[in-house]
Design a protein around this motif. Structure first.
Motif, PDB file in Angstrom:
ATOM      1  N   SER A   1       0.851  -1.189   0.000  1.00  0.00           N
ATOM      2  CA  SER A   1       0.000   0.000   0.000  1.00  0.00           C
ATOM      3  C   SER A   1       0.891   1.244   0.000  1.00  0.00           C
ATOM      4  O   SER A   1       2.089   1.151   0.292  1.00  0.00           O
ATOM      5  CB  SER A   1      -0.875  -0.012   1.253  1.00  0.00           C
ATOM      6  OG  SER A   1      -0.052   0.176   2.381  1.00  0.00           O
ATOM      7  N   PRO A   2       0.330   2.409  -0.336  1.00  0.00           N
ATOM      8  CA  PRO A   2       1.148   3.628  -0.317  1.00  0.00           C
ATOM      9  C   PRO A   2       1.854   3.840   1.019  1.00  0.00           C
ATOM     10  O   PRO A   2       3.029   4.215   1.064  1.00  0.00           O
ATOM     11  CB  PRO A   2       0.136   4.737  -0.588  1.00  0.00           C
ATOM     12  CG  PRO A   2      -0.962   4.089  -1.344  1.00  0.00           C
ATOM     13  CD  PRO A   2      -1.009   2.674  -0.850  1.00  0.00           C
TER      14      PRO A   2
ATOM     15  N   ALA B   1       0.136   7.953  -3.270  1.00  0.00           N
ATOM     16  CA  ALA B   1      -1.202   7.411  -3.495  1.00  0.00           C
ATOM     17  C   ALA B   1      -1.729   7.803  -4.867  1.00  0.00           C
ATOM     18  O   ALA B   1      -2.403   7.008  -5.527  1.00  0.00           O
ATOM     19  CB  ALA B   1      -2.151   7.911  -2.398  1.00  0.00           C
TER      20      ALA B   1
END
Lengths: 276, 271
Positions: free
Chosen positions: B116-117, B264
């Motif tokens: 994930s970011p 993101a």
């Protein structure tokens, strides 16, 4: 039937006669010099502005931290004492990096082969790295010097002597840079040479402090450092203040330059690390 | 006959929980190994430069009887220099890692895995923070040979060292994501990071600055990390210690949000 490519009226091309070369291949030398300087100026403002910003920062920070204290027993204003050293520092760093980067990159990318097969003597290849590096460093040094004029009042006594000292310093470090790049097999080796040899030489040179702050043994050590003599010479040329004999300084710089030039020439002739 | 059963040699899809711990750890270790592999450049070189700075500034300015508020000049200078080393190295690690990965194209290798970011951000940041703190520790040990530093407030030292390393690692990430060429990132180093570190009160007390410049210096977050870190060693600060703690926390939060948003949205990372 169409004639083979590159030949008129179906005749076979005769090989061209080789270019007559004198003792020096001037076209080759000029091309190499142009390449070396273009490499530097292509980066433009980045390669020039970096050294200028860091030189000005050094000067500002030093003057602020010193709070008006005079160096050299009050004989000379602190700004005028430090500024020539900062100019020399940028000569050292740029001379080393300009010449060294070029050769290191050529070795890493394999382009050095293009030079080795060209009709160039070892000394011409060597100078093809050293001279553009030294000239670009000199140009950067001049710019840094002009910027220090904003903060510092000089009273020049021997401008030409100053220029000679600056040129000798730029040449010396371009030689150092070329030597380090010739020796280094990887980028790490080259940057280790810069960190552990060039930076100490450039910093522990009496740029920022006067010689009388050191005790006997250390004084001798600093006197053996060619950068000390470069700073001392340039400082004398710009302000008339000197800490050591200028004749001795000139001799040290001449010997260091001559010695390195001879060593490097010998290594290039042998093809050290560049010929299989 | 079990023709339809899956042979046992085919691995099942790995189940990943809320956090991909294995991926995070792998990315972090990759970043750490990256700088440990060239330790002469990343750990020893900062020690040499810092000691050189200490030598020249102490020799030039540290005369007997001079000092700042009765504190010996070398004691004043040393913590600032350690902080400078932490800052420069934390920044250099994350920024160079990203720029090189982008230019060489192997950035996809960290964009593709199931990270994930936040995990991406943490893994790369972790490398920068580790390098900053490790360099700080090595430089501190080397300094102790020359300067009799004492520790007055260990928590201040630890807090500011960690916060500074985070701040510069975040700045390095933001700079590295923004930069498209090596020239861009070296411009950020030359024109933003170096001036901010030099003009932040490492070498002088900002009380010396005239009127307006005093305020400018106080607006520089680098000033607070150096001031607070130094407070931990000499028990004297230019600004209120609490202000430093709050400023560092706030700046780090803002930078984290910015860097998170950049990753993101894939700004300059994904086509």
């Amino acid at each position: 039937m169409s004639p083979p490519l590159g030949s008129a009226k179906g005749q076979i091309n005769r090989p061209r006669r080789p270019l007559p070369l004198g003792p020096l291949n001037l076209i080759g030398d000029l091309t190499l010099f142009r390449r070396g300087t273009l490499r530097y100026w292509r980066m433009g403002w980045n390669s020039l502005a970096g050294p200028c910003v860091s030189a000005l920062l050094f000067l500002t920070v030093f003057l602020l931290a010193a709070d008006g204290t005079a160096a050299g027993g009050g004989a000379i204003a602190l700004g005028a004492f430090v500024a020539p050293g900062i100019v020399v520092f940028s000569l050292c760093q740029n001379g080393f990096e300009n010449a060294g980067f070029s050769l290191m990159e050529d070795k890493q990318e394999g382009m050095i082969g293009d030079l080795l097969v060209a009709p160039l003597r070892a000394i011409e290849i060597m100078l093809g790295y050293v001279l553009p590096g030294a000239c670009s460093a000199l140009a950067t040094g001049l710019l840094v010097f002009c910027l220090t004029l904003i903060f510092v009042d000089y009273s020049p006594v021997a401008p030409l002597l100053g220029l000679a000292y600056a040129a000798a310093t730029a040449l010396l470090f371009a030689l150092f840079g070329t030597l380090a790049a010739l020796w280094g097999q990887r980028w790490e080796h080259y940057s280790a040479a810069e960190t552990f040899v060039v930076l100490p030489l450039a910093f522990l040179s009496g740029t920022f402090f006067s010689l009388d702050r050191l005790t006997g043994g250390l004084q001798v050590l600093v006197m053996a450092n060619p950068v000390f003599h470069a700073v001392n010479g340039l400082r004398y040329a710009l302000t008339g203040y000197q800490e050591a004999s200028l004749a001795l300084g000139g001799l040290v710089l001449l010997l260091a330059n001559g010695g390195l030039l001879a060593l490097l020439w010998w290594l290039f002739r042998r093809g050290y690390n560049i010929k299989a | 006959m079990e023709f339809h059963s899956v042979p046992s040699s085919v691995p099942r899809v790995r189940q990943i929980g809320a956090v991909n711990w294995l991926g995070l750890w792998t990315l972090y270790m990759k970043e750490v190994r990256r700088f440990l592999n060239v330790y002469t450049q990343t750990l020893l070189a900062p020690v040499v430069t810092t000691l050189l700075f200490l030598a020249i500034f102490t020799l030039a300015l540290g005369r007997a009887g001079r000092g700042i508020d009765g504190i010996d000049y070398s004691l004043f200078l040393a913590p600032g220099l350690i902080m400078m080393a932490i800052a420069q190295n934390a920044f250099a690690n994350t920024s160079s890692s990203l720029v090189i990965a982008k230019i060489q194209g192997n950035i996809v290798d960290i964009l593709m895995p199931p990270l994930s970011p936040a995990e991406l951000l943490l893994g790369i940041l972790g490398g920068g923070v580790t390098r900053g703190l490790l360099v700080g520790l090595v430089v501190l040990l080397a300094m102790w040979l020359f300067v009799p530093l004492t520790i007055q407030a260990p928590l201040f030292i630890l807090y500011h060292a960690i916060m500074a390393a985070f701040m510069l690692a975040l700045l390095g990430m933001i700079g590295g994501i923004w930069a498209q060429k090596f020239e861009h990132i070296s411009a950020v180093t030359n024109f933003v990071i170096t001036p901010l570190t030099f003009l932040s009160g490492t070498f002088y007390s900002i009380d010396r600055l005239p009127g307006a410049w005093h305020w400018v210096a106080q607006a520089n977050p680098f000033f607070y990390m150096i001031d607070g870190f130094r407070y931990g060693f000499i028990g004297r600060a230019d600004a209120a210690p609490v202000a430093g703690i709050l400023v560092m926390a706030a700046v780090n939060l803002l930078l984290w949000l910015l860097a998170y948003r950049m990753i993101a949205t894939g700004y300059r990372l994904k086509p």
